[in-house]
Motif scaffolding. Sequence first.
Motif, PDB file in Angstrom:
ATOM      1  N   TYR A   1       0.757  -1.090   0.295  1.00  0.00           N
ATOM      2  CA  TYR A   1       0.248  -0.596  -0.188  1.00  0.00           C
ATOM      3  C   TYR A   1       0.682   1.371   0.312  1.00  0.00           C
ATOM      4  O   TYR A   1       0.135   2.308   0.166  1.00  0.00           O
ATOM      5  N   ALA A   2       2.150   1.660   0.453  1.00  0.00           N
ATOM      6  CA  ALA A   2       3.209   2.235  -0.107  1.00  0.00           C
ATOM      7  C   ALA A   2       4.013   1.481  -0.399  1.00  0.00           C
ATOM      8  O   ALA A   2       4.568   0.340  -0.498  1.00  0.00           O
ATOM      9  N   PRO A   3       5.530   2.819  -1.047  1.00  0.00           N
ATOM     10  CA  PRO A   3       6.296   1.651  -1.367  1.00  0.00           C
ATOM     11  C   PRO A   3       7.567   1.153  -0.231  1.00  0.00           C
ATOM     12  O   PRO A   3       7.692   2.604   0.762  1.00  0.00           O
ATOM     13  N   GLU A   4       8.343   0.695   0.027  1.00  0.00           N
ATOM     14  CA  GLU A   4       8.287  -0.504   0.614  1.00  0.00           C
ATOM     15  C   GLU A   4       9.437   0.360   1.250  1.00  0.00           C
ATOM     16  O   GLU A   4      10.652   1.131   0.657  1.00  0.00           O
ATOM     17  N   ASN A   5      10.131   0.040   2.341  1.00  0.00           N
ATOM     18  CA  ASN A   5      11.360   0.601   3.460  1.00  0.00           C
ATOM     19  C   ASN A   5      10.997   2.085   3.284  1.00  0.00           C
ATOM     20  O   ASN A   5      11.981   2.142   3.655  1.00  0.00           O
ATOM     21  N   THR A   6       9.950   3.012   3.019  1.00  0.00           N
ATOM     22  CA  THR A   6      10.287   3.935   3.243  1.00  0.00           C
ATOM     23  C   THR A   6       9.224   4.886   4.393  1.00  0.00           C
ATOM     24  O   THR A   6       8.800   3.630   5.117  1.00  0.00           O
ATOM     25  N   LEU A   7       9.200   5.583   4.597  1.00  0.00           N
ATOM     26  CA  LEU A   7       8.874   5.961   6.069  1.00  0.00           C
ATOM     27  C   LEU A   7       7.577   6.216   6.325  1.00  0.00           C
ATOM     28  O   LEU A   7       6.184   5.846   6.935  1.00  0.00           O
ATOM     29  N   ASP A   8       6.720   6.247   4.682  1.00  0.00           N
ATOM     30  CA  ASP A   8       5.185   6.373   3.919  1.00  0.00           C
ATOM     31  C   ASP A   8       4.816   5.011   4.872  1.00  0.00           C
ATOM     32  O   ASP A   8       3.442   4.541   5.031  1.00  0.00           O
ATOM     33  N   ALA A   9       5.523   4.054   3.691  1.00  0.00           N
ATOM     34  CA  ALA A   9       5.256   2.425   4.478  1.00  0.00           C
ATOM     35  C   ALA A   9       4.591   1.879   5.861  1.00  0.00           C
ATOM     36  O   ALA A   9       4.161   1.317   6.388  1.00  0.00           O
ATOM     37  N   VAL A  10       6.035   2.636   6.689  1.00  0.00           N
ATOM     38  CA  VAL A  10       6.080   2.747   8.177  1.00  0.00           C
ATOM     39  C   VAL A  10       4.399   3.167   8.654  1.00  0.00           C
ATOM     40  O   VAL A  10       3.961   3.031   9.517  1.00  0.00           O
ATOM     41  N   ASP A  11       4.164   4.474   8.298  1.00  0.00           N
ATOM     42  CA  ASP A  11       2.960   5.342   8.853  1.00  0.00           C
ATOM     43  C   ASP A  11       2.012   4.432   8.297  1.00  0.00           C
ATOM     44  O   ASP A  11       1.146   4.643   9.260  1.00  0.00           O
ATOM     45  N   THR A  12       1.767   3.687   7.359  1.00  0.00           N
ATOM     46  CA  THR A  12       0.702   3.359   6.624  1.00  0.00           C
ATOM     47  C   THR A  12       0.568   2.239   7.449  1.00  0.00           C
ATOM     48  O   THR A  12      -0.931   1.214   7.840  1.00  0.00           O
ATOM     49  N   ALA A  13       1.346   1.077   7.852  1.00  0.00           N
ATOM     50  CA  ALA A  13       1.602   0.326   9.043  1.00  0.00           C
ATOM     51  C   ALA A  13       1.099   0.339   9.900  1.00  0.00           C
ATOM     52  O   ALA A  13       0.250  -0.574  10.694  1.00  0.00           O
ATOM     53  N   ALA A  14       1.144   2.398  10.491  1.00  0.00           N
ATOM     54  CA  ALA A  14       0.628   2.422  12.130  1.00  0.00           C
ATOM     55  C   ALA A  14      -0.505   2.168  11.702  1.00  0.00           C
ATOM     56  O   ALA A  14      -2.054   2.377  12.346  1.00  0.00           O
ATOM     57  N   ARG A  15      -0.580   3.549  10.264  1.00  0.00           N
ATOM     58  CA  ARG A  15      -2.259   3.484  10.202  1.00  0.00           C
ATOM     59  C   ARG A  15      -3.568   2.579  10.456  1.00  0.00           C
ATOM     60  O   ARG A  15      -4.266   2.678  10.395  1.00  0.00           O
ATOM     61  N   LEU A  16      -3.118   1.619   9.667  1.00  0.00           N
ATOM     62  CA  LEU A  16      -3.391   0.066   9.396  1.00  0.00           C
ATOM     63  C   LEU A  16      -3.643  -0.750  10.863  1.00  0.00           C
ATOM     64  O   LEU A  16      -4.111  -1.847  11.243  1.00  0.00           O
ATOM     65  N   GLY A  17      -3.126  -0.521  12.369  1.00  0.00           N
ATOM     66  CA  GLY A  17      -3.212  -0.530  13.235  1.00  0.00           C
ATOM     67  C   GLY A  17      -2.249  -2.232  13.788  1.00  0.00           C
ATOM     68  O   GLY A  17      -2.700  -2.489  14.463  1.00  0.00           O
ATOM     69  N   PHE A  18      -0.753  -1.772  13.145  1.00  0.00           N
ATOM     70  CA  PHE A  18      -0.133  -2.852  13.375  1.00  0.00           C
ATOM     71  C   PHE A  18       0.792  -2.385  13.855  1.00  0.00           C
ATOM     72  O   PHE A  18       1.759  -1.047  13.530  1.00  0.00           O
ATOM     73  N   SER A  19       1.343  -3.196  14.959  1.00  0.00           N
ATOM     74  CA  SER A  19       2.283  -2.572  15.720  1.00  0.00           C
ATOM     75  C   SER A  19       4.038  -3.286  15.049  1.00  0.00           C
ATOM     76  O   SER A  19       4.986  -3.059  15.518  1.00  0.00           O
ATOM     77  N   TRP A  20       4.232  -4.453  14.079  1.00  0.00           N
ATOM     78  CA  TRP A  20       5.052  -5.222  13.577  1.00  0.00           C
ATOM     79  C   TRP A  20       5.426  -4.417  12.774  1.00  0.00           C
ATOM     80  O   TRP A  20       4.635  -4.140  11.047  1.00  0.00           O
TER      81      TRP A  20
ATOM     82  N   TYR B   1       2.988   9.089  -4.333  1.00  0.00           N
ATOM     83  CA  TYR B   1       4.571   9.084  -3.244  1.00  0.00           C
ATOM     84  C   TYR B   1       6.129   9.451  -3.748  1.00  0.00           C
ATOM     85  O   TYR B   1       6.658   9.609  -3.407  1.00  0.00           O
ATOM     86  N   ALA B   2       5.453  10.970  -5.303  1.00  0.00           N
ATOM     87  CA  ALA B   2       6.799  11.057  -5.425  1.00  0.00           C
ATOM     88  C   ALA B   2       7.563  12.103  -4.643  1.00  0.00           C
ATOM     89  O   ALA B   2       6.098  12.513  -3.689  1.00  0.00           O
ATOM     90  N   GLY B   3       8.372  11.961  -4.500  1.00  0.00           N
ATOM     91  CA  GLY B   3       9.426  12.571  -3.676  1.00  0.00           C
ATOM     92  C   GLY B   3       9.246  11.691  -1.947  1.00  0.00           C
ATOM     93  O   GLY B   3      10.142  12.650  -1.255  1.00  0.00           O
ATOM     94  N   ALA B   4       9.289  10.643  -1.931  1.00  0.00           N
ATOM     95  CA  ALA B   4       9.722   9.976  -0.634  1.00  0.00           C
ATOM     96  C   ALA B   4      10.920  10.070  -1.448  1.00  0.00           C
ATOM     97  O   ALA B   4      11.652   9.576  -2.490  1.00  0.00           O
ATOM     98  N   ARG B   5      11.763   9.578   0.529  1.00  0.00           N
ATOM     99  CA  ARG B   5      12.611   8.939  -0.023  1.00  0.00           C
ATOM    100  C   ARG B   5      13.486   8.294   1.043  1.00  0.00           C
ATOM    101  O   ARG B   5      12.951   7.018   1.399  1.00  0.00           O
ATOM    102  N   VAL B   6      14.856   7.446   0.333  1.00  0.00           N
ATOM    103  CA  VAL B   6      15.570   6.066   1.395  1.00  0.00           C
ATOM    104  C   VAL B   6      15.993   6.368   2.115  1.00  0.00           C
ATOM    105  O   VAL B   6      16.932   7.991   2.517  1.00  0.00           O
ATOM    106  N   PRO B   7      15.053   5.869   3.047  1.00  0.00           N
ATOM    107  CA  PRO B   7      15.481   6.612   4.766  1.00  0.00           C
ATOM    108  C   PRO B   7      16.758   5.915   5.445  1.00  0.00           C
ATOM    109  O   PRO B   7      16.923   5.168   4.972  1.00  0.00           O
TER     110      PRO B   7
END
Length: 290
Positions: free
Chosen positions: A46-65, A125-131
């Motif tokens: 649902y979001a580009p892998e390994n980006t901060l957006d992907a972490v945010d999306t997991a949190a928004r979906l309610g996942f802690s891992w 997700y244009a402009g997302a960066r490699v964290p």
Amino acid sequence: MYARVVAATVTAALGMAAALLSPVSDARAGEVRVPAVIAHRGASSYAPENTLDAVDTAARLGFSWVENDVQRTKDGELVVLHDDSLQRTTNVEEVFPDRAPWKVRDFTAAEIARLDAGSWFSPAYAGARVPTLRQYMRRVEHHHQKLLLEIKNPELYPGIEQQTLKVLGNEGWLDRHHLGRLIVQSFSADSVRTVHELKPAVITGYLGTPTTPQLPQFARFTDLVNPSHGSLSQGYVTAVHAFEGPHGRPLRVFAWTVDDADTARRVAGYGVDGIITNKPDVVRAALDSD
């Protein structure tokens, strides 16, 4: 006095590690729980892998891992990226057309920070960066999430285990509280062993499927055996659970990568302790429906 303080700190850290490894499915205790659901590279469907957006999306979906991958730049910065090349998930070919094959280790952190790591997935997700790993850890901490961190391609990056642990320590992730929210894994048994030797309190996972006769050897330095779901059977999971890992708890099994309901239910039926998935919502719905 100092020795007693150190001993108490180590004991507390091991206690937190043991808590994280407490049985997820334990018939002896008369209790059965569903496996943990781990968002692979973040919620990467649902979001580009390994980006901060992907972490945010997991949190928004309610996942802690969440799960991520760590590699090293030319100038020694740890960055979160799955491939050893920047080609698939960034616009590196456009920005640096003359530097094929665009290996992570051939670029500085500043050069990688210029790249777009989101447009390949969606224009949204244009402009997302490699964290960097530091940036990633801070976002995971912001969401109070747990992290399954993979040291990727350690043979390419000598000393990456010690460097990863240093970053984790600097970010506060090796204290008593955070050790209950962290697992470090790798496909390299040597790398997992090195992490265990450097920081025995850290929970470790081996990505692969050791044979049953090999399990006693692996149990000396790893707490989890994390195989591909296609290599699993209920008998194998039971065999893994029969061995105690270095923290005195039964070895655990996290299966990867499961993205459909039928496979999720099948693998959960084997008694695995965690399921790694690009679609954590699909897996959770499948397990909740049983």
